[in-house]
Design an enzyme around this catalytic site. Structure first.
Site, PDB file in Angstrom:
ATOM      1  N   LEU A  95      24.333 -42.467   1.026  1.00  0.00           N
ATOM      2  CA  LEU A  95      25.386 -42.066   0.080  1.00  0.00           C
ATOM      3  C   LEU A  95      26.372 -41.144   0.782  1.00  0.00           C
ATOM      4  O   LEU A  95      25.979 -40.364   1.627  1.00  0.00           O
ATOM      5  CB  LEU A  95      24.763 -41.356  -1.117  1.00  0.00           C
ATOM      6  CG  LEU A  95      23.809 -42.200  -1.950  1.00  0.00           C
ATOM      7  CD1 LEU A  95      23.094 -41.332  -2.953  1.00  0.00           C
ATOM      8  CD2 LEU A  95      24.546 -43.315  -2.649  1.00  0.00           C
TER       9      LEU A  95
ATOM     10  N   ASN B 233      25.512 -36.359 -13.344  1.00  0.00           N
ATOM     11  CA  ASN B 233      25.916 -37.634 -12.789  1.00  0.00           C
ATOM     12  C   ASN B 233      25.053 -37.989 -11.575  1.00  0.00           C
ATOM     13  O   ASN B 233      24.793 -37.133 -10.726  1.00  0.00           O
ATOM     14  CB  ASN B 233      27.388 -37.597 -12.379  1.00  0.00           C
ATOM     15  CG  ASN B 233      28.274 -37.316 -13.572  1.00  0.00           C
ATOM     16  OD1 ASN B 233      28.148 -37.966 -14.603  1.00  0.00           O
ATOM     17  ND2 ASN B 233      29.142 -36.329 -13.450  1.00  0.00           N
ATOM     18  N   LEU B 234      24.648 -39.230 -11.490  1.00  0.00           N
ATOM     19  CA  LEU B 234      23.755 -39.686 -10.438  1.00  0.00           C
ATOM     20  C   LEU B 234      24.338 -39.437  -9.052  1.00  0.00           C
ATOM     21  O   LEU B 234      25.435 -39.923  -8.735  1.00  0.00           O
ATOM     22  CB  LEU B 234      23.464 -41.182 -10.617  1.00  0.00           C
ATOM     23  CG  LEU B 234      22.544 -41.821  -9.588  1.00  0.00           C
ATOM     24  CD1 LEU B 234      21.147 -41.204  -9.672  1.00  0.00           C
ATOM     25  CD2 LEU B 234      22.464 -43.318  -9.809  1.00  0.00           C
ATOM     26  N   ASP B 235      23.620 -38.675  -8.249  1.00  0.00           N
ATOM     27  CA  ASP B 235      23.976 -38.410  -6.846  1.00  0.00           C
ATOM     28  C   ASP B 235      25.411 -37.924  -6.657  1.00  0.00           C
ATOM     29  O   ASP B 235      26.059 -38.221  -5.666  1.00  0.00           O
ATOM     30  CB  ASP B 235      23.750 -39.658  -5.983  1.00  0.00           C
ATOM     31  CG  ASP B 235      22.282 -40.048  -5.935  1.00  0.00           C
ATOM     32  OD1 ASP B 235      21.435 -39.143  -5.956  1.00  0.00           O
ATOM     33  OD2 ASP B 235      21.989 -41.254  -5.877  1.00  0.00           O
ATOM     34  N   ALA B 236      25.907 -37.136  -7.616  1.00  0.00           N
ATOM     35  CA  ALA B 236      27.295 -36.686  -7.566  1.00  0.00           C
ATOM     36  C   ALA B 236      27.446 -35.197  -7.290  1.00  0.00           C
ATOM     37  O   ALA B 236      28.554 -34.710  -7.156  1.00  0.00           O
ATOM     38  CB  ALA B 236      28.000 -37.027  -8.880  1.00  0.00           C
TER      39      ALA B 236
END
Length: 99
Positions: free
Chosen positions: A62, A92-95
């Site tokens: 990511l 928020n996912l992986d944010a």
């Protein structure tokens, strides 16, 4: 051994909030949470118990390879070396900000 307690609390969409309550009870005396391959988005309620004190550690694909099967995406693009990324957990996912 290090005598570190270990608990498994399976989470599925239909009982996520109930299981998070169990997790919060287990973590009531904890100052900082480190997630490794947790694969769940934490609820706002959970995050409020540990403001800026939850980090997530995972592969470093990511943000270049987002979504499902990032390993395959990277392989298909010829990536040969990967590392690890740590970031703060957010709604928020992986944010969250990368550390």
């Amino acid at each position: 051994t290090f005598q570190i307690p270990y608990h498994v609390v399976p989470v599925t969409p239909d009982q996520k909030l109930e299981q998070e309550s169990k997790q919060l009870e287990l973590l009531k005396d904890v100052d900082f949470v480190v997630l490794a391959r947790y694969m769940q988005v934490l609820s706002a309620n959970f995050l409020e118990h540990f403001p800026n004190r939850i980090i997530n550690i995972h592969h470093s694909f990511l943000p270049a390879f987002m979504g499902g099967h990032p390993h395959k995406q990277a392989f298909d693009r010829g990536v040969k070396i990967i590392g690890a990324t740590a970031h703060y957990a957010t709604l928020n996912l992986d944010a969250g900000p990368i550390i």
